[in-house]
Design a protein around this motif. Structure first.
Motif: not given
Length: 344
Positions: A24-30, A143-145
């Motif tokens: 989820t962190r990846i898909t939201q940031a990128w 990946v940004p926090a």
């Protein structure tokens, strides 16, 4: 920013929950990055439908699983492979995934030849929760926090079903008594005691679990210790719900009580507090991420007695081996933590 990322994490349910936070962190940031997740058949049933994620289901029980995975990949090459599982079988399957960068765990967390299938490693850390360890893969590729989120979708039909159940139950607490190994289960008498106290406080105990024999056996043992009146007040959904239905129901519960098992981490993904019951593994490493402080644990005692050292002096992830440690958990301790979480 990587244009295409492949993630290899087949199992188990709890680890897939942790991995979902990193994905989820990846898909939201990128949002423009193509994310492909190679995942187990059962685990896919929980996380399917995640936004901007392509799933390739790998049924590891099939003898030709590696061949089928290679066929499904169709010769694609990814910018990055995040090899987030150290088991030999997962590593072997990952050998058919083409990627320029193949990122795996650091040396301390590697085993079963994991390093042979990677060309980069995440940073070494000490005393890291599994979820935080997975987040290191996102750190490694820049990946940004982001704010912690799991974003596991639940469709309207499953939410409606769960709401209907909740309307019938009133206030309710879910008990998910079964771990993957029977030695990690708390006692039937302990659960029966908690059920009795919940009923005394007009809270419906709801027993949940999968269709397997471990779940069925411990549930029957618990029910055998409950009175006829208590049977009329509790709900037994073991082997009845899908993973998505269980997740939807957990989202409406006051709290979940569970040992070191997938449902504890499922509940965490919908931010329902969990009273974790631990003896064999360190709750600081595998406990319910948002409510570790409410865990009831004899892990420190078990490790000290078995190894003659504190857990801090041993390799991170050292497990206790004794079969009876879970019986050392006291009902009063468990009830106190439940009462604190649900404000009674």
């Amino acid at each position: 920013m990587s244009q295409s990322i492949c993630i290899m994490r087949l199992s188990a349910i709890g680890d897939v929950c942790h991995a979902a936070a990193m994905v989820t962190r990846i898909t939201q940031a990128w949002p423009d990055t193509k994310v492909t997740w190679v995942i187990g058949k059962i685990e896919h049933q929980l996380v399917k439908g995640m936004h901007n994620v392509e799933f390739i289901v790998c049924d590891k029980a099939q003898p030709d699983a590696r061949t089928q995975l290679k066929k499904a990949l169709g010769g694609r090459e990814f910018d990055v492979l995040l090899l987030m599982q150290v088991a030999l079988r997962a590593n072997w399957f990952a050998s058919v995934i083409k990627a320029k960068r193949r990122i795996g765990f650091d040396w301390a967390r590697s085993k079963e030849g994991h390093w042979l299938f990677t060309n980069e490693r995440i940073a070494a850390t000490k005393h890291t929760h599994v979820l935080d360890g997975f987040m290191q893969f996102a750190d490694k590729i820049g990946v940004p926090a982001m704010e912690l989120d799991w974003a596991i979708p639940i469709d309207a039909q499953d939410r409606e079903w769960a709401q209907q159940q909740a309307n019938q139950f009133g206030r309710f607490v879910i008990i998910a008594p079964a771990a993957s190994k029977a030695m990690r289960n708390w006692t039937a008498a302990g659960y029966a005691n908690i059920i009795a106290q919940l009923i005394e406080h007009n809270i419906t105990p709801v027993i949940c679990g999968g269709p397997g024999p471990v779940d069925a056996d411990i549930t029957q043992n618990i029910l055998a210790l409950c009175s006829h009146k208590q049977h009329s007040k509790l709900q037994n959904l073991v082997g009845i719900t899908s993973l998505k239905q269980m997740l939807a129901l957990m989202a409406l519960a006051d709290c979940v009580v569970a040992p070191d098992t997938g449902p504890a981490h499922m509940a965490t993904t919908v931010r329902t507090p969990v009273v974790g019951l631990y003896a064999h593994s360190n709750p600081l490493r595998t406990g319910p991420y948002l409510t570790i402080n409410q865990t009831v644990s004899v892990y420190e005692e078990a490790i000290q007695q078995e190894f003659g050292q504190s857990w801090q002096q041993l390799p991170w992830g050292t497990r206790a081996k004794g079969k009876d440690w879970m019986s050392h958990l006291k009902s009063a301790m468990v009830w106190d933590n439940i009462a604190t979480l649900i404000h009674i």
